[in-house]
Design an enzyme around this catalytic site. Structure first.
Site, PDB file in Angstrom:
ATOM      1  N   GLY A  47      -2.178  -4.147   5.928  1.00  0.00           N
ATOM      2  CA  GLY A  47      -0.798  -4.107   6.610  1.00  0.00           C
ATOM      3  C   GLY A  47      -0.605  -2.982   7.632  1.00  0.00           C
ATOM      4  CG  ASP A 156      -8.677   1.208  -1.689  1.00  0.00           C
ATOM      5  OD1 ASP A 156      -9.573   1.738  -1.333  1.00  0.00           O
ATOM      6  OD2 ASP A 156      -7.899   0.559  -0.570  1.00  0.00           O
TER       7      ASP A 156
HETATM    8  N1  LIG Z   1       5.125   5.799   2.633  1.00  0.00           N
HETATM    9  C1  LIG Z   1       4.295   6.188   3.347  1.00  0.00           C
HETATM   10  N2  LIG Z   1       4.706   7.318   4.132  1.00  0.00           N
HETATM   11  C2  LIG Z   1       3.968   7.877   5.180  1.00  0.00           C
HETATM   12  N3  LIG Z   1       2.715   7.333   5.573  1.00  0.00           N
HETATM   13  C3  LIG Z   1       2.329   6.241   4.887  1.00  0.00           C
HETATM   14  C4  LIG Z   1       3.162   5.498   3.829  1.00  0.00           C
HETATM   15  N4  LIG Z   1       2.368   4.703   3.364  1.00  0.00           N
HETATM   16  C5  LIG Z   1       1.295   4.560   4.191  1.00  0.00           C
HETATM   17  N5  LIG Z   1       1.138   5.420   5.027  1.00  0.00           N
HETATM   18  C6  LIG Z   1       0.103   5.930   5.983  1.00  0.00           C
HETATM   19  O1  LIG Z   1      -0.333   4.622   6.384  1.00  0.00           O
HETATM   20  C7  LIG Z   1      -1.689   4.469   6.028  1.00  0.00           C
HETATM   21  C8  LIG Z   1      -2.370   3.280   5.515  1.00  0.00           C
HETATM   22  O2  LIG Z   1      -1.296   2.913   4.706  1.00  0.00           O
HETATM   23  P1  LIG Z   1      -1.932   1.839   3.295  1.00  0.00           P
HETATM   24  O3  LIG Z   1      -3.005   2.479   2.857  1.00  0.00           O
HETATM   25  O4  LIG Z   1      -0.726   1.618   2.625  1.00  0.00           O
HETATM   26  O5  LIG Z   1      -2.301   0.578   4.306  1.00  0.00           O
HETATM   27  P2  LIG Z   1      -3.479  -0.439   4.123  1.00  0.00           P
HETATM   28  O6  LIG Z   1      -3.246  -1.548   5.085  1.00  0.00           O
HETATM   29  O7  LIG Z   1      -3.437  -0.662   2.787  1.00  0.00           O
HETATM   30  O8  LIG Z   1      -4.506   0.529   4.419  1.00  0.00           O
HETATM   31  P3  LIG Z   1      -6.159   0.609   3.784  1.00  0.00           P
HETATM   32  O9  LIG Z   1      -6.638  -0.933   4.047  1.00  0.00           O
HETATM   33  O10 LIG Z   1      -6.910   1.491   4.772  1.00  0.00           O
HETATM   34  O11 LIG Z   1      -5.852   0.940   2.379  1.00  0.00           O
HETATM   35  C9  LIG Z   1      -1.831   5.639   4.853  1.00  0.00           C
HETATM   36  O12 LIG Z   1      -3.264   6.293   4.955  1.00  0.00           O
HETATM   37  C10 LIG Z   1      -0.713   6.550   5.288  1.00  0.00           C
HETATM   38  O13 LIG Z   1      -1.391   7.683   6.066  1.00  0.00           O
END
Ligand SMILES: Nc1ncnc2c1ncn2[C@@H]1O[C@H](COP(=O)(O)OP(=O)(O)OP(=O)(O)O)[C@@H](O)[C@H]1O
Length: 796
Positions: A47, A156
């Site tokens: 996302g 993860d």
């Molecule tokens: N609530 C939040 N507040 C601030 N930063 C956030 C928050 N949620 C996510 N992030 C930032 O966005 C980044 C990516 O978020 P997240 O891991 O949820 O996304 P993802 O698409 O699942 O990424 P990945 O596939 O790398 O795990 C996090 O490493 C963090 O730096």
């Protein structure tokens, strides 16, 4: 993660459910002072994460995770389910809402600060000291325990999925993010689900447990294995397989890893940690208490205090020397290169090695940032040693957020702070607010034009030229200026004000405490320095909250402003005249001295010689925190005029307001508004003072005027103003609160026009636009992030 704007699901300014507005480089109006920030915080395999403000709730800043409705793997639903169940847990973000439309699904949660991957990458040697690593590790362990307690595995666990809090209350707390790969290991009856024979890889190659590499069903111990790898990386700076692309090869390396080599120079407890995990199978319950006790033993054995700052709170200048002192922080051991030959990985190739779920691989590109990393061995080591001698980051650079905004959210945050003020704060007396605005020379009215203004502006020649001052700075400072029940009937100068405030030591203790706990994250270097003296002292007396310590004074460099602000009268922070003065008091005292010496007042608030608006604005926040009188600072307001409540009052004698005391022991102001202009060779100074003492009718009138002005404040013109308005004091408070504000504008005399807005004649303070239609003030803006760590993506 990508930070490019290409293909972003949400756009700047977009409002979701009429409530959450995506924040970005809109620069819509001037009051959004430097609200230029990229919309997307980050995004990974699942996302995109955006920063937004809650327009229905004081513009509170939130994070919104969105997922395209066309995404083949929809994981947001799982994320929502887990986050909801985690509500109330210490290491979980607050859940604000979720929803979907035909384009995307979204989840709104509390906004956190920097993630641990970024924090580690920014460390000079890409590792944390033992103290930081083990304390963070303990928090992560508890976060993992929390998610396991609700029947889910995270699957993860990795540094970028943990972030430090953003506010001063939460900045020392670790938050677990990203439950997109979570899986329920308990069924509805609370029994352990039977494992699948083949489960497929889930997680991130660098941190995944061997179980995942073997495509087996993961259990609770596997989240803890990931934590183990994280801890190792935190301490050693790298993992041997950091550059290996092949998932199976990495799995093999992990399986065959020699723990003695992997944990070289690490505390023995980490060996025991791994040994315990090795005993666990899918259905086994990890002994969390045992693991916690191991980490706690490291804390104890190494005399680590929970109150000491984390590495990033210290800034990295100090780290090299600190690390050398550490028993387990041997630099050469940390920098020891592992023997694995590595090739620079190509992210895109790394992704989705397994078709069942996107694999996050090599998400920390820290190694890649160092060109030496590919040359393992002696060259690599020496390059790092060199880096240790000359830190990459200077303390203030690190502490100062690198990009982002100071915008209305700041003011909203201040309002929130004020709202939290209790009745006792009202009793703290009235407050004085001073706002200083230094603006680019070109935006200000010429001397003649100012004189033509219908405002009561006086010219005062001979204002000293301060060449050290930035031409774009904004400061605000607040004093408890008039103490209720004070014996003095008339207060006509800042000096008097300060003297009265100094007597009010109990109040100062309280306000200093408020600042420490509430806004530490927003302090700039100078403010922290100024806080420090008080902190040490107050803490010694057991009055400050130990949960939010500030860096030790010895570890912080003295900002220039301190020197320049030290008052000749001996009211410096260390002055024996006022040994218990709070930092804000000290700042106030120095301002007082500045006034007395005819100097610019802008030197009074935090970092007078700083070139950045942000540092001054931080001073504003710090000061407003100190106010504690239930006042409200609101947006799009103006230098205001208040009715003269005392007919018998003598006229003011200076360009500043004169305070008087009513018979009922309350204070008012003789003149509601006064302004002045001082000119020197190339500086023009405009100052304005107003009284915020008002009745409900006055307040209503003012609100209407404000509404009128708002309608005028469009049209591509920019305007800037502040208002301080007061809540109605509680009945128990005998003396009404007085808030006083003065604004000062500095600029060369030959600058283009500016108008000072005054309610009475409905003028505006306007900043002309450049040809490109951008507000000139921000033309050369620096991008700073305020009250927040910068969130660079950990994956490009
Ligand atoms: N609530 C939040 N507040 C601030 N930063 C956030 C928050 N949620 C996510 N992030 C930032 O966005 C980044 C990516 O978020 P997240 O891991 O949820 O996304 P993802 O698409 O699942 O990424 P990945 O596939 O790398 O795990 C996090 O490493 C963090 O730096």
């Amino acid at each position: 993660m990508t930070s490019s704007s290409e293909g972003e699901i949400l756009q700047v300014g977009q409002v979701i459910r009429e409530r959450w507005k995506i924040v970005s480089l809109s620069g819509e109006n001037y009051c959004r002072i430097i609200s230029f920030q990229k919309a997307k915080i980050g995004g990974g395999g699942f996302g995109e994460i955006y920063e937004a403000t809650d327009v229905q709730n004081h513009h509170e800043r939130v994070a919104i995770k969105v997922e395209s409705s066309k995404a083949t793997k929809q994981v947001l639903k799982m994320e929502v389910a887990v986050l909801r169940r985690l509500q109330g847990k210490k290491h979980a973000c607050k859940f604000y809402g979720c929803g979907r439309n035909d384009k995307f699904n979204y989840l709104v949660m509390s906004l956190q600060g920097k993630n641990l991957a970024d924090l580690r990458r920014e460390a000079p040697k890409q590792c944390f000291n033992l103290s930081t690593a083990v304390r963070v590790g303990l928090q992560i362990l508890n976060g993992i325990r929390e998610i396991h307690s609700i029947g889910f595995l995270h699957r993860d666990v990795k540094p970028s999925n943990f972030a430090m809090g953003r506010t001063s209350q939460t900045m020392r707390n670790v938050y677990m993010l990203d439950f997109g790969l979570a899986r329920q290991y308990l069924n509805a009856k609370g029994e352990i689900r039977s494992p699948r024979s083949a489960a497929g890889f889930r997680g991130t190659v660098r941190y995944a447990a061997v179980t995942a590499h073997k495509n087996k069903e993961m259990g609770r111990q596997d989240d803890l294995w990931s934590l183990f790898y994280m801890l190792t990386e935190f301490l050693q700076g790298q993992l041997p397989w950091r550059k290996i692309k092949d998932k199976d090869e990495v799995g093999k390396m992990k399986e065959e890893a020699d723990l003695n080599a992997l944990l070289d120079d690490c505390p023995n407890e980490l060996h025991l940690f791994a040994a315990h995990l090795k005993t666990l199978g899918y259905a086994d319950t990890p002994d969390y208490n045992y693991l916690e006790s191991l980490l706690n033993k490291i804390v104890k054995d190494n005399d680590i205090s929970w109150e000491e700052p984390y590495d990033w709170e210290l800034g990295y200048d100090n780290m090299a020397s600190r690390q050398k002192q550490q028993t387990n922080g041997n630099i050469s051991a940390r920098l020891k290169s592992h023997t694995t030959a590595v090739i620079r990985d190509q992210r895109n190739e790394n992704r989705a090695l397994d078709t069942q779920a996107p694999i996050t691989m090599g998400e920390d590109e820290d190694e890649q940032t160092n060109g030496q990393m590919a040359n393992l061995g002696a060259g690599f080591e020496s390059a790092h040693e060199k880096a240790a001698e000359k830190p990459k980051y200077k303390r203030h650079e690190f502490l100062k957020p690198k990009y982002g905004t100071v915008n209305l959210d700041v003011i909203d945050a201040v309002n929130a702070r004020f709202a939290a003020c209790d009745e006792e704060n009202y009793r703290g007396g009235s407050a004085d607010v001073e706002a200083n605005f230094q603006l680019p020379s070109s935006i200000l009215k010429t001397q003649a034009q100012v004189a033509e203004s219908s405002l009561s502006i006086k010219r005062v020649a001979g204002l000293p030229v301060d060449k050290t001052r930035s031409n774009k700075s904004i400061t605000l400072s607040i004093n408890n200026r008039y103490k209720s029940g004070a014996k003095t009937n008339k207060i006509s100068s800042f000096d008097n004000t300060n003297a009265q405030m100094d007597d009010n030591s109990a109040n100062n203790v309280r306000t200093a405490q408020t600042i420490m706990s509430k806004w530490q994250g927003s302090f700039d270097a100078s403010c922290e320095e100024m806080m420090d003296g008080a902190d040490t002292e107050e803490r010694a007396q057991g009055r400050l909250n130990p949960a939010f310590p500030v860096p030790k004074a010895s570890l912080l460099s003295t900002p220039r402003s301190m020197d320049s602000n030290t008052s000749p009268g001996g009211n410096s922070p260390s002055s024996p005249m006022n040994p218990r003065a709070s930092p804000i008091q000290q700042r106030r005292l120095s301002r007082s001295e500045k006034d007395r010496n005819g100097m610019h007042r802008t030197a009074s608030c935090g970092a007078p010689q700083s070139n950045s608006i942000i540092s001054h604005f931080k001073g504003l926040i710090n000061s407003f925190n100190n106010l504690g009188v239930g006042s409200r600072l609101s947006r799009t307001t103006s230098i205001d005029e208040t009715a003269n409540r005392q007919n018998s009052a003598p006229p003011p004698t200076s360009q500043h307001q004169t305070a008087y005391r009513n018979d009922d022991n309350s204070y008012g102001m003789r003149h509601s508004t006064s302004m002045g202009v001082q000119n020197s060779q190339n500086t023009q100074r405009i100052s304005a003072t107003f009284n915020a003492f008002e009745s409900p009718e006055e307040r209503e009138r003012r609100r209407e005027r404000r509404m009128r002005r708002r309608s005028v404040e469009s049209n591509g013109r920019v305007s800037f103003s502040f208002k301080v308005e007061l809540e109605t004091p509680p009945p128990s408070v005998r003396s009404p609160v007085i808030v006083n504000k003065s604004s000062v504008v500095h600029a060369p005399a030959n600058s283009p026009p500016v108008k000072i807005r005054d309610n009475g004649i409905d003028e505006e303070f306007r900043i002309p636009l450049e040809e490109n239609n951008k507000p000139l003030l921000f033309y050369k803006r620096k991008r700073y992030q305020f009250l927040n760590f910068p969130r660079t993506s950990s994956k490009s």
